[in-house]
Design an enzyme around this catalytic site. Structure first.
Site, short mmCIF file in Angstrom:
data_model
loop_
_atom_site.label_atom_id
_atom_site.label_comp_id
_atom_site.label_asym_id
_atom_site.label_seq_id
_atom_site.Cartn_x
_atom_site.Cartn_y
_atom_site.Cartn_z
N TRP A 102 2.96 7.98 -2.36
CA TRP A 102 4.37 8.14 -2.76
C TRP A 102 4.45 9.08 -3.96
O TRP A 102 5.29 9.97 -4.00
CB TRP A 102 4.94 6.76 -3.11
CG TRP A 102 6.39 6.74 -3.46
CD1 TRP A 102 7.43 6.51 -2.61
CD2 TRP A 102 6.96 6.96 -4.76
NE1 TRP A 102 8.62 6.58 -3.29
CE2 TRP A 102 8.37 6.85 -4.62
CE3 TRP A 102 6.44 7.24 -6.02
CZ2 TRP A 102 9.25 7.00 -5.69
CZ3 TRP A 102 7.32 7.40 -7.10
CH2 TRP A 102 8.70 7.28 -6.91
N ASP A 127 0.83 -1.20 0.00
CA ASP A 127 0.00 0.00 0.00
C ASP A 127 0.87 1.26 0.00
O ASP A 127 1.99 1.24 0.50
CB ASP A 127 -0.91 -0.01 1.24
CG ASP A 127 -2.04 0.99 1.13
OD1 ASP A 127 -2.31 1.48 0.02
OD2 ASP A 127 -2.67 1.27 2.17
N GLY A 128 0.33 2.34 -0.55
CA GLY A 128 1.00 3.63 -0.45
C GLY A 128 1.60 4.14 -1.76
O GLY A 128 2.27 5.16 -1.77
N ASN A 129 1.33 3.45 -2.86
CA ASN A 129 1.87 3.90 -4.16
C ASN A 129 1.37 5.29 -4.51
O ASN A 129 2.12 6.14 -5.00
CB ASN A 129 1.46 2.94 -5.28
CG ASN A 129 2.07 1.57 -5.11
OD1 ASN A 129 2.90 1.36 -4.23
ND2 ASN A 129 1.66 0.63 -5.95
N GLU A 144 0.90 -13.26 12.27
CA GLU A 144 1.48 -12.13 13.00
C GLU A 144 1.45 -10.93 12.07
O GLU A 144 1.78 -11.05 10.89
CB GLU A 144 2.93 -12.45 13.40
CG GLU A 144 3.05 -13.58 14.39
CD GLU A 144 2.39 -13.30 15.73
OE1 GLU A 144 2.42 -12.12 16.17
OE2 GLU A 144 1.85 -14.24 16.34
N HIS A 162 2.70 3.39 -8.88
CA HIS A 162 2.59 1.95 -9.20
C HIS A 162 3.84 1.48 -9.94
O HIS A 162 4.35 0.39 -9.68
CB HIS A 162 1.34 1.69 -10.06
CG HIS A 162 0.06 2.03 -9.34
ND1 HIS A 162 -0.17 1.68 -8.03
CD2 HIS A 162 -1.06 2.67 -9.76
CE1 HIS A 162 -1.37 2.10 -7.67
NE2 HIS A 162 -1.94 2.71 -8.69
N ARG A 179 2.00 -5.05 6.12
CA ARG A 179 1.27 -4.00 5.42
C ARG A 179 2.11 -2.74 5.42
O ARG A 179 2.59 -2.30 6.48
CB ARG A 179 -0.08 -3.72 6.08
CG ARG A 179 -0.81 -2.60 5.35
CD ARG A 179 -2.24 -2.41 5.74
NE ARG A 179 -2.83 -1.50 4.76
CZ ARG A 179 -4.06 -1.57 4.30
NH1 ARG A 179 -4.86 -2.51 4.72
NH2 ARG A 179 -4.50 -0.71 3.40
N GLU A 188 -12.26 -4.48 -5.09
CA GLU A 188 -12.74 -3.09 -4.94
C GLU A 188 -11.97 -2.12 -5.84
O GLU A 188 -12.42 -1.00 -6.08
CB GLU A 188 -12.60 -2.62 -3.48
CG GLU A 188 -13.56 -3.29 -2.49
CD GLU A 188 -13.06 -4.62 -1.97
OE1 GLU A 188 -11.85 -4.92 -2.15
OE2 GLU A 188 -13.87 -5.39 -1.43
N SER A 192 -7.40 -5.58 -5.78
CA SER A 192 -8.54 -6.12 -5.04
C SER A 192 -9.82 -6.01 -5.87
O SER A 192 -9.87 -5.23 -6.84
CB SER A 192 -8.72 -5.35 -3.72
OG SER A 192 -9.31 -4.08 -3.98
N LEU A 207 10.36 -21.15 -4.15
CA LEU A 207 9.32 -20.26 -3.65
C LEU A 207 8.06 -20.29 -4.52
O LEU A 207 8.16 -20.27 -5.75
CB LEU A 207 9.87 -18.83 -3.63
CG LEU A 207 8.88 -17.72 -3.24
CD1 LEU A 207 8.66 -17.72 -1.73
CD2 LEU A 207 9.39 -16.35 -3.69
N TRP A 228 -11.57 -1.91 -8.90
CA TRP A 228 -12.21 -1.53 -10.16
C TRP A 228 -12.83 -0.14 -10.06
O TRP A 228 -13.14 0.47 -11.08
CB TRP A 228 -13.31 -2.54 -10.54
CG TRP A 228 -12.79 -3.90 -10.88
CD1 TRP A 228 -12.88 -5.02 -10.09
CD2 TRP A 228 -12.14 -4.31 -12.09
NE1 TRP A 228 -12.31 -6.09 -10.73
CE2 TRP A 228 -11.85 -5.69 -11.96
CE3 TRP A 228 -11.76 -3.65 -13.27
CZ2 TRP A 228 -11.21 -6.41 -12.96
CZ3 TRP A 228 -11.12 -4.39 -14.26
CH2 TRP A 228 -10.86 -5.75 -14.11
#
Ligand code: FPP
Length: 265
Positions: free
Chosen positions: A40, A35-37, A215, A52, A196, A82, A80, A146, A84
């Site tokens: 920024w 989060d936070g693009n 956690e 982004h 987050r 949402e 997400s 991974l 859209w």
């Protein structure tokens, strides 16, 4: 873990951080809400999409670090259900960036033995995105390192609705295992650590079932500024936590049990 230390210069400040990590207690699965693009970009007087674009480098670095550490799985929240609601141009840019990322990183995924998967309502994605995802999923399916899992058009509630529909269709007996087996993440371990960025204290409809005992690590850092050092610090912080899964750390000594009895009336 050794592979990670081997590729670092011992004078690199991240080396000391990495040495402090207990290789035997790495989280099996890390999930990240990137989060936070937008903030920024705004702080730099740039359009949101610049944020982004700047968010791709920390994705690369995080994926590479998790692969070198020998983690089992990394799930990144990229879009997400949402999202859209955002302007069409921003959504289109996100799809284009995803395509650029997947094309640019395929060789790197093979080099690190990364298996790429995606979760969410993928059938609602534009065709070209779907095709791009399918190609990388197929190409990396035999890799054994991974598992890089991208949550795209993902919503935790939508996932639960889809799982319940599948349960009803199957006429299966309903218990926790039956629900877990019908989630998009079936077969993956639940995340041990949820990171987050950008300081918001929310889970934002992300992996609602799977993070029951995760956690949480929330950092003020905006996603484009998220570094390998911060990822290592999050893992170190996780290793200091006392995970009780609703139980207690030490069994009660027998002599204390008398205090736990309910006095007779
Ligand atoms: C949230 O920041 C971020 C997203 C909705 C998109 C995440 C996308 C990337 C990190 C870019 C590249 C990713 C891949 C996998 C290629 P925000 O826009 O909600 O930020 P804000 O809360 O500051 O507005």
């Amino acid at each position: 873990m050794q592979a990670f230390l081997d590729h670092l210069d011992a004078r690199d400040p991240d080396y000391a951080l990495a040495c402090a990590i207990d290789a035997a207690r790495l989280p099996a699965h890390i999930a990240i809400i990137m989060d936070g693009n937008g903030r920024w970009a705004r702080r730099r007087g740039l359009p949101r999409v610049a944020g982004h674009k700047a968010g791709i480098q920390p994705v690369r670095e995080t994926v590479e670090t998790c692969a070198r550490l020998g983690l089992g799985a990394l799930t990144l929240y990229a879009f997400s259900v949402e999202n859209w609601k955002r302007p069409r141009t921003e959504v289109d840019t996100l799809w284009r960036l995803l395509r650029i990322y997947l094309r640019a990183e395929l060789d790197e995924m093979h080099r690190h033995d990364i298996r790429f998967t995606a979760i969410g309502r993928l059938d609602e994605l534009p065709n070209f995105v779907r095709k791009e995802l399918d190609g990388v999923i197929r190409s990396t399916a035999r890799n054994r390192g991974l598992q890089l899992n991208l949550a795209i058009n993902y919503g935790g509630r939508a996932e639960l609705v889809d799982a319940v529909k599948a349960l009803v269709e199957d006429g299966a007996e309903i218990d926790e295992a039956a629900i877990s087996a019908r989630l998009y993440t079936a077969g993956m371990p639940d995340p041990d650590l949820l990171i987050r960025t950008s300081g918001e204290m929310r889970v934002s409809n992300f992996l609602l079932w799977q993070i029951a005992y995760a956690e949480l690590y929330v950092t003020e850092t905006l996603w484009p500024d998220f570094t390998r050092a911060e990822l290592l610090r999050a893992i170190l912080d996780y290793q200091k936590r006392d995970r009780r899964f609703g139980g207690i750390r030490e069994p009660l000594p027998v002599e204390n049990l008398e205090h736990a009895t309910i006095p007779a009336r």
